[in-house]
Scaffold this motif. Sequence first.
Motif, mmCIF file in Angstrom:
data_model
loop_
_atom_site.group_PDB
_atom_site.id
_atom_site.type_symbol
_atom_site.label_atom_id
_atom_site.label_comp_id
_atom_site.label_asym_id
_atom_site.label_seq_id
_atom_site.Cartn_x
_atom_site.Cartn_y
_atom_site.Cartn_z
ATOM 1 N N HIS A 189 -17.250 1.626 -15.038
ATOM 2 C CA HIS A 189 -16.940 0.334 -15.644
ATOM 3 C C HIS A 189 -16.496 -0.584 -14.505
ATOM 4 O O HIS A 189 -15.427 -0.403 -13.929
ATOM 5 N N ILE A 190 -17.335 -1.564 -14.169
ATOM 6 C CA ILE A 190 -17.114 -2.371 -12.969
ATOM 7 C C ILE A 190 -15.780 -3.117 -12.979
ATOM 8 O O ILE A 190 -15.068 -3.117 -11.960
ATOM 9 N N PRO A 191 -15.368 -3.755 -14.099
ATOM 10 C CA PRO A 191 -14.056 -4.426 -14.084
ATOM 11 C C PRO A 191 -12.902 -3.475 -13.764
ATOM 12 O O PRO A 191 -11.946 -3.867 -13.092
ATOM 13 N N THR A 192 -13.003 -2.222 -14.227
ATOM 14 C CA THR A 192 -11.960 -1.236 -13.923
ATOM 15 C C THR A 192 -11.961 -0.894 -12.442
ATOM 16 O O THR A 192 -10.900 -0.750 -11.818
ATOM 17 N N GLU A 193 -13.160 -0.774 -11.866
ATOM 18 C CA GLU A 193 -13.276 -0.453 -10.443
ATOM 19 C C GLU A 193 -12.761 -1.590 -9.565
ATOM 20 O O GLU A 193 -12.467 -1.383 -8.387
ATOM 21 N N ILE A 240 -13.738 -1.612 -5.740
ATOM 22 C CA ILE A 240 -14.600 -2.771 -5.520
ATOM 23 C C ILE A 240 -13.717 -3.979 -5.263
ATOM 24 O O ILE A 240 -12.856 -4.313 -6.083
ATOM 25 N N THR A 241 -13.914 -4.626 -4.137
ATOM 26 C CA THR A 241 -13.064 -5.771 -3.781
ATOM 27 C C THR A 241 -13.873 -7.043 -3.511
ATOM 28 O O THR A 241 -13.285 -8.117 -3.343
ATOM 29 N N ASP A 242 -15.190 -6.933 -3.447
ATOM 30 C CA ASP A 242 -15.980 -8.078 -3.005
ATOM 31 C C ASP A 242 -17.090 -8.473 -3.967
ATOM 32 O O ASP A 242 -17.998 -9.231 -3.606
ATOM 33 N N PHE A 243 -17.055 -7.991 -5.215
ATOM 34 C CA PHE A 243 -18.112 -8.341 -6.166
ATOM 35 C C PHE A 243 -17.857 -9.721 -6.748
ATOM 36 O O PHE A 243 -16.760 -10.019 -7.232
ATOM 37 N N GLY A 244 -18.849 -10.561 -6.700
ATOM 38 C CA GLY A 244 -18.756 -11.895 -7.267
ATOM 39 C C GLY A 244 -20.145 -12.426 -7.568
ATOM 40 O O GLY A 244 -21.108 -12.114 -6.870
ATOM 41 N N PHE A 257 -19.875 -9.301 -17.279
ATOM 42 C CA PHE A 257 -19.300 -8.134 -17.943
ATOM 43 C C PHE A 257 -19.249 -8.256 -19.461
ATOM 44 O O PHE A 257 -18.489 -7.559 -20.127
ATOM 45 N N THR A 258 -20.050 -9.139 -20.022
ATOM 46 C CA THR A 258 -20.103 -9.281 -21.484
ATOM 47 C C THR A 258 -21.516 -9.008 -21.978
ATOM 48 O O THR A 258 -22.494 -9.509 -21.414
ATOM 49 N N GLY A 341 -19.982 -4.489 -18.942
ATOM 50 C CA GLY A 341 -19.423 -4.141 -17.638
ATOM 51 C C GLY A 341 -19.595 -2.703 -17.220
ATOM 52 O O GLY A 341 -19.273 -2.348 -16.084
ATOM 53 N N THR A 342 -20.122 -1.851 -18.112
ATOM 54 C CA THR A 342 -20.358 -0.442 -17.772
ATOM 55 C C THR A 342 -21.799 -0.258 -17.320
ATOM 56 O O THR A 342 -22.727 -0.742 -17.976
#
Length: 363
Positions: A189-193, A240-244, A257-258, A341-342
């Motif tokens: 789940h990207i938001p969690t990461e 993950i610190t640089d995803f945008g 993520f929706t 987001g998954t």
Amino acid sequence: MKLVLTAVRFFVGGLFIFSGLIKVNDPVGTAIKMEEYFEIFSLDIAGFFHYLVPFSLAISIFLVVIEVVLGVALLVNFKQNWTLKSLLVIIVFFTALTGFSAITNSVTDCGCFGDAIKLTPWESFIKDLVLLAMILFLYLSQHDIQSKSAEKRSFFIVSATLILSLGLALYAVAHLPFIDFRAYKVGNHIPTEMKPSEDFVYEYVMEKDGKEYRFENYPTDKSYQFVAMNHLNPEAAPKITDFGVWNDDGDFTAEVFTGNKLFVILYDVSKTNETSITDINTLIQALGDQIEVYALTASDGTTFETFQKKVNLAIPYYYTDATVLKTITRSNPGLWLLQDGTVKGKWHYNDVPNYGELLDLVQ
């Protein structure tokens, strides 16, 4: 002495096999790291390194395969003199790379163990220095002479290793890594990461009257002088610190993520496999409005829109950092399916799925 030699031989051989197999799993990832080294070397050492960038993948495949082959050759004592000389050449090459990274801090991750195990530049350099000493010890102490039957057997094992390793590496290039060690893998789940796994814990180092003190909380006593603040649980940092994701109208990261969204990853349209866009367009048309489809690119808008018209890729596009896109997928183009987001699926352009497969994943 023989017991020590055997132990060192098995340690070095096993480590080379382990390191090589992790990178055989993802030769494109190693190629990306080699590109990074070559670009930095071209600026800091000599310009000719820039001309090696187009050959990064070929060099990567050679290096990851030869690591495994030499590791196996060492274990089975195949042509001991040749094997140890080759290992010395390889380890001197890697030591030079990691030493440069450690001294200049120009490459923060050597990629020694791919994405599976991260080492700091100094950890990588020290590791290579130890290996260099061990291999030199083995080279100066070599003494085993194989019988004809043992030499034939070891030749067969090493040859089989070469064929198998090369086959696996080429398959991983033509598809995707067998095992995905990255934070963008299926199931995550990207938001969690993107969040810390727990609250950060800090330690404040202060000085008073020539003595050093450590506090969990910053002291209110003004007589203490601040020295340093240490992060005690760096493992809690976000993966993950640089995803945008953005375009000329603003940031759209949250919208990613929706719902159900399929992203066509095109980190550099000048290097994209254009023939595969035909299959991707067929998939997009079959999906209709059942799954939203967008493109993510690091190419500039004018270049990307020219590419869109050329291949008839009529979908909205957003910008994302090139390094992030290369981390998400080793394919250009590649497909990345998200549900709220998954990560539900990832595909190489050689493995474009049908629309039924995608719909099953988001039911």
